[in-house]
Design a protein around this motif. Structure first.
Motif: not given
Length: 261
Positions: A171-190
């Motif tokens: 996951g990432f945090v942008d300059q405004d403090g929003t958490v961004i989860w990548p939209d790509a093929p990933v395991l839906p982790g618990t």
């Protein structure tokens, strides 16, 4: 300690797992008899069993095996549930329709571990949505990253979209403090799903290009074993390790009650 369908596992039963390596699993962190996201782990086992073996896993029976293995265990422990068919034949995997439930207990480390560094690689996991036991490619790339001086690997799609880490969600945090989860093929982790259930901070799922990383304020890895772990660098891009959003995620995750076995 390892039990197969509630009984001590034998060497013969484990041979097919070692030699054929076909099945799926989930890993949990047990704290004083509770597991955060237990229902999500069971959902995963049932869903993946349909995909991997084409049969319906008995959810309640599986839970009973977990309870039996964990009986009397106190403190913090790692618990892994692996579903495989000891009678599988490499030449006829289509006939493997009687999966069993292997439960292992092991020590668990402190959470979260120190920040990590990662090197990016163009790679997409096979059956990315399934937590299967075919880990060769991931571990090979992790090894390559470590030999290059990094702690782990981050996977990138051919179109430049960042997806996930070697065995963790990213996951990432942008300059405004929003958490961004990548939209790509990933395991839906618990752990990712539990974090996404928090009311704060603000979270979105959106494409993240490798070229976007210099614009991110922070990055983090997450799974059941590590919780929310800071990523200090991906390739030559450095990230802030003490961002308040990361601490908010850790606090929010820690306040999610565990399900008692």
């Amino acid at each position: 300690m390892a039990e197969l369908n509630g009984k001590p596992v034998t060497l013969d039963e484990l041979q097919s797992l070692a030699l054929t390596n076909y099945g799926h699993f989930t890993s949990m962190r047990m704290e004083d008899g509770t597991i955060r996201g237990l229902s999500l782990h069971l959902d995963r086992l049932v869903r993946d069993c349909r995909i991997v073996f084409g049969v319906e896993l008995d959810r309640e029976q599986t839970l009973s095996y977990i309870r039996k293995a964990a009986e009397g265990v106190t403190g913090i422990a790692g618990l892994r549930v692996t579903v495989f068919d000891p009678a599988i034949d490499m030449g006829r995997p289509s006939e493997a329709k009687d999966p069993r439930v292997l439960v292992n207990l092991r020590p668990a480390g402190a959470m979260p571990p120190p920040p990590l560094t990662a090197k990016s690689y163009i790679f997409t996991r096979d059956s990315a949505a399934v937590k299967h036991i075919g880990l060769h490619s991931q571990l090979r790339i992790r090894r390559d990253a470590q030999l290059a001086g990094f702690d782990d690997a981050v996977f990138v799609e051919p179109d430049g979209r960042v997806s996930e880490g070697g065995t963790w969600n990213l996951g990432f945090v942008d300059q405004d403090g929003t958490v961004i989860w990548p939209d790509a093929p990933v395991l839906p982790g618990t752990t990712m799903l539990l974090l996404q259930s928090l009311d704060a901070p603000k979270q979105v799922t959106a494409p993240v290009q490798l070229a976007d990383l210099p614009n991110m304020a922070a990055a983090f890895a997450t799974n059941t074993t590590i919780g929310v772990r800071s990523v200090s660098a991906i390739d030559d891009v450095q990230f802030r390790q003490d961002h308040p959003v990361l601490e908010a995620l850790r606090v929010g995750y820690g306040e999610i009650p565990g399900d008692r076995l």
